[in-house]
Design a protein around this motif. Structure first.
Motif, PDB file in Angstrom:
ATOM      1  N   ALA A  20       1.585 -10.225  16.889  1.00  0.00           N
ATOM      2  CA  ALA A  20       1.838 -11.170  15.799  1.00  0.00           C
ATOM      3  C   ALA A  20       2.575 -10.453  14.673  1.00  0.00           C
ATOM      4  CB  ALA A  20       0.531 -11.752  15.293  1.00  0.00           C
ATOM      5  N   GLU A  21       2.243  -9.188  14.480  1.00  0.00           N
ATOM      6  CA  GLU A  21       2.942  -8.314  13.538  1.00  0.00           C
ATOM      7  C   GLU A  21       3.349  -7.055  14.292  1.00  0.00           C
ATOM      8  OE1 GLU A  21       0.077  -7.715  10.370  1.00  0.00           O
ATOM      9  OE2 GLU A  21       1.080  -9.264   9.200  1.00  0.00           O
ATOM     10  N   HIS A  22       4.282  -6.316  13.729  1.00  0.00           N
ATOM     11  CA  HIS A  22       4.739  -5.061  14.326  1.00  0.00           C
ATOM     12  C   HIS A  22       4.238  -3.914  13.452  1.00  0.00           C
ATOM     13  CE1 HIS A  22       7.511  -7.386  16.804  1.00  0.00           C
ATOM     14  NE2 HIS A  22       7.778  -8.073  15.707  1.00  0.00           N
ATOM     15  N   TYR A  23       3.815  -2.839  14.075  1.00  0.00           N
ATOM     16  CA  TYR A  23       3.456  -1.631  13.334  1.00  0.00           C
ATOM     17  C   TYR A  23       3.771  -0.429  14.205  1.00  0.00           C
ATOM     18  CZ  TYR A  23      -0.917  -1.538  16.041  1.00  0.00           C
ATOM     19  OH  TYR A  23      -1.842  -1.489  17.052  1.00  0.00           O
ATOM     20  N   ILE A  24       3.786   0.734  13.561  1.00  0.00           N
ATOM     21  CA  ILE A  24       4.058   1.983  14.274  1.00  0.00           C
ATOM     22  C   ILE A  24       2.851   2.884  14.099  1.00  0.00           C
ATOM     23  CG2 ILE A  24       5.530   4.034  14.354  1.00  0.00           C
ATOM     24  CD1 ILE A  24       7.818   2.171  13.424  1.00  0.00           C
ATOM     25  N   ILE A  25       2.484   3.533  15.180  1.00  0.00           N
ATOM     26  CA  ILE A  25       1.335   4.434  15.150  1.00  0.00           C
ATOM     27  C   ILE A  25       1.702   5.749  15.835  1.00  0.00           C
ATOM     28  CG2 ILE A  25       0.346   3.466  17.256  1.00  0.00           C
ATOM     29  CD1 ILE A  25      -2.447   3.972  15.897  1.00  0.00           C
ATOM     30  N   CYS A  26       1.245   6.849  15.254  1.00  0.00           N
ATOM     31  CA  CYS A  26       1.438   8.165  15.860  1.00  0.00           C
ATOM     32  C   CYS A  26       0.513   8.276  17.063  1.00  0.00           C
ATOM     33  CB  CYS A  26       1.113   9.262  14.845  1.00  0.00           C
ATOM     34  SG  CYS A  26       1.142  10.928  15.563  1.00  0.00           S
ATOM     35  N   THR A  27       1.061   8.739  18.177  1.00  0.00           N
ATOM     36  CA  THR A  27       0.269   8.853  19.403  1.00  0.00           C
ATOM     37  C   THR A  27      -0.701  10.038  19.376  1.00  0.00           C
ATOM     38  OG1 THR A  27       2.032  10.125  20.437  1.00  0.00           O
ATOM     39  CG2 THR A  27       2.045   7.748  20.809  1.00  0.00           C
ATOM     40  N   TYR A  28      -0.577  10.895  18.342  1.00  0.00           N
ATOM     41  CA  TYR A  28      -1.457  12.069  18.263  1.00  0.00           C
ATOM     42  C   TYR A  28      -2.502  11.926  17.159  1.00  0.00           C
ATOM     43  CZ  TYR A  28      -3.041  16.891  17.958  1.00  0.00           C
ATOM     44  OH  TYR A  28      -3.819  18.010  17.921  1.00  0.00           O
ATOM     45  N   CYS A  29      -2.038  11.753  15.902  1.00  0.00           N
ATOM     46  CA  CYS A  29      -2.988  11.756  14.777  1.00  0.00           C
ATOM     47  C   CYS A  29      -3.418  10.362  14.321  1.00  0.00           C
ATOM     48  CB  CYS A  29      -2.420  12.543  13.591  1.00  0.00           C
ATOM     49  SG  CYS A  29      -1.086  11.709  12.691  1.00  0.00           S
ATOM     50  N   GLY A  30      -2.720   9.323  14.785  1.00  0.00           N
ATOM     51  CA  GLY A  30      -3.125   7.963  14.456  1.00  0.00           C
ATOM     52  C   GLY A  30      -2.563   7.400  13.157  1.00  0.00           C
ATOM     53  N   LEU A  31      -1.739   8.174  12.459  1.00  0.00           N
ATOM     54  CA  LEU A  31      -1.110   7.653  11.249  1.00  0.00           C
ATOM     55  C   LEU A  31      -0.335   6.402  11.620  1.00  0.00           C
ATOM     56  CD1 LEU A  31      -0.340   8.239   8.206  1.00  0.00           C
ATOM     57  CD2 LEU A  31       1.776   9.180   9.146  1.00  0.00           C
ATOM     58  N   SER A  32      -0.437   5.351  10.796  1.00  0.00           N
ATOM     59  CA  SER A  32       0.280   4.121  11.132  1.00  0.00           C
ATOM     60  C   SER A  32       0.833   3.447   9.881  1.00  0.00           C
ATOM     61  CB  SER A  32      -0.646   3.153  11.874  1.00  0.00           C
ATOM     62  OG  SER A  32      -1.676   2.695  11.027  1.00  0.00           O
ATOM     63  N   THR A  33       1.756   2.532  10.127  1.00  0.00           N
ATOM     64  CA  THR A  33       2.307   1.711   9.055  1.00  0.00           C
ATOM     65  C   THR A  33       1.451   0.467   8.933  1.00  0.00           C
ATOM     66  OG1 THR A  33       3.709   0.441  10.549  1.00  0.00           O
ATOM     67  CG2 THR A  33       4.672   2.442   9.586  1.00  0.00           C
ATOM     68  N   MET A  34       1.688  -0.288   7.863  1.00  0.00           N
ATOM     69  CA  MET A  34       1.055  -1.604   7.777  1.00  0.00           C
ATOM     70  C   MET A  34       1.817  -2.541   8.709  1.00  0.00           C
ATOM     71  SD  MET A  34       2.308  -2.876   4.073  1.00  0.00           S
ATOM     72  CE  MET A  34       3.974  -3.381   3.760  1.00  0.00           C
ATOM     73  N   GLY A  35       1.210  -3.638   9.096  1.00  0.00           N
ATOM     74  CA  GLY A  35       1.871  -4.595   9.970  1.00  0.00           C
ATOM     75  C   GLY A  35       2.927  -5.393   9.221  1.00  0.00           C
ATOM     76  N   LEU A  36       4.078  -5.558   9.831  1.00  0.00           N
ATOM     77  CA  LEU A  36       5.162  -6.347   9.249  1.00  0.00           C
ATOM     78  C   LEU A  36       5.669  -7.340  10.286  1.00  0.00           C
ATOM     79  CD1 LEU A  36       7.197  -3.514   7.486  1.00  0.00           C
ATOM     80  CD2 LEU A  36       5.692  -5.166   6.398  1.00  0.00           C
ATOM     81  N   ILE A  37       6.259  -8.433   9.835  1.00  0.00           N
ATOM     82  CA  ILE A  37       6.784  -9.452  10.732  1.00  0.00           C
ATOM     83  C   ILE A  37       8.028  -8.961  11.455  1.00  0.00           C
ATOM     84  CG2 ILE A  37       7.787 -11.768  10.832  1.00  0.00           C
ATOM     85  CD1 ILE A  37       5.875 -12.515   8.546  1.00  0.00           C
ATOM     86  N   SER A  38       8.848  -8.162  10.786  1.00  0.00           N
ATOM     87  CA  SER A  38      10.105  -7.681  11.368  1.00  0.00           C
ATOM     88  C   SER A  38       9.938  -6.284  11.967  1.00  0.00           C
ATOM     89  CB  SER A  38      11.188  -7.641  10.281  1.00  0.00           C
ATOM     90  OG  SER A  38      12.291  -6.882  10.687  1.00  0.00           O
ATOM     91  N   SER A  39      10.279  -6.154  13.256  1.00  0.00           N
ATOM     92  CA  SER A  39      10.199  -4.828  13.884  1.00  0.00           C
ATOM     93  C   SER A  39      11.229  -3.884  13.278  1.00  0.00           C
ATOM     94  CB  SER A  39      10.381  -4.926  15.396  1.00  0.00           C
ATOM     95  OG  SER A  39      11.649  -5.441  15.715  1.00  0.00           O
ATOM     96  N   GLN A  40      12.396  -4.411  12.909  1.00  0.00           N
ATOM     97  CA  GLN A  40      13.433  -3.579  12.297  1.00  0.00           C
ATOM     98  C   GLN A  40      12.946  -3.015  10.958  1.00  0.00           C
ATOM     99  OE1 GLN A  40      17.223  -5.480  11.732  1.00  0.00           O
ATOM    100  NE2 GLN A  40      18.071  -3.739  10.643  1.00  0.00           N
ATOM    101  N   ALA A  41      12.270  -3.838  10.164  1.00  0.00           N
ATOM    102  CA  ALA A  41      11.770  -3.386   8.857  1.00  0.00           C
ATOM    103  C   ALA A  41      10.719  -2.300   9.013  1.00  0.00           C
ATOM    104  CB  ALA A  41      11.202  -4.562   8.069  1.00  0.00           C
ATOM    105  N   VAL A  42       9.833  -2.439   9.999  1.00  0.00           N
ATOM    106  CA  VAL A  42       8.786  -1.436  10.168  1.00  0.00           C
ATOM    107  C   VAL A  42       9.380  -0.109  10.650  1.00  0.00           C
ATOM    108  CG1 VAL A  42       7.986  -1.902  12.542  1.00  0.00           C
ATOM    109  CG2 VAL A  42       6.362  -1.210  10.834  1.00  0.00           C
ATOM    110  N   VAL A  43      10.407  -0.166  11.501  1.00  0.00           N
ATOM    111  CA  VAL A  43      11.069   1.058  11.958  1.00  0.00           C
ATOM    112  C   VAL A  43      11.776   1.738  10.777  1.00  0.00           C
ATOM    113  CG1 VAL A  43      12.950   1.963  13.391  1.00  0.00           C
ATOM    114  CG2 VAL A  43      11.304   0.344  14.352  1.00  0.00           C
ATOM    115  N   GLU A  44      12.456   0.964   9.937  1.00  0.00           N
ATOM    116  CA  GLU A  44      13.136   1.535   8.771  1.00  0.00           C
ATOM    117  C   GLU A  44      12.143   2.204   7.833  1.00  0.00           C
ATOM    118  OE1 GLU A  44      15.441  -1.616   7.044  1.00  0.00           O
ATOM    119  OE2 GLU A  44      16.873  -1.628   8.710  1.00  0.00           O
TER     120      GLU A  44
END
Length: 64
Positions: A20-44
């Motif tokens: 429903a939202e896109h977010y990015i998470i580190c596969t090692y330490c778990g640091l993540s972004t907040m969820g956003l509607i746009s995948s492009q915005a979360v990557v930026e």
């Protein structure tokens, strides 16, 4: 789509999680972004680092 930079905390790989939202998470330490509607915005946001300017040309505040 733009590739993801390594995690700014540990330097390991990160992955984009989409739902429903896109977010990015580190596969090692778990640091993540907040969820956003746009995948492009979360990557930026993930790929932006201290001292870089955002889309409006405003310099990001350095970490404390």
């Amino acid at each position: 789509m733009t590739s993801l930079l390594p995690c700014p905390c540990c330097g390991q790989a990160a992955e984009l999680v989409s739902g429903a939202e896109h977010y990015i998470i580190c596969t090692y330490c778990g640091l993540s972004t907040m969820g956003l509607i746009s995948s492009q915005a979360v990557v930026e946001r993930w790929n932006r680092r201290d001292g870089e300017k955002d889309a409006l040309g405003i310099e990001k505040e350095p970490s404390k």
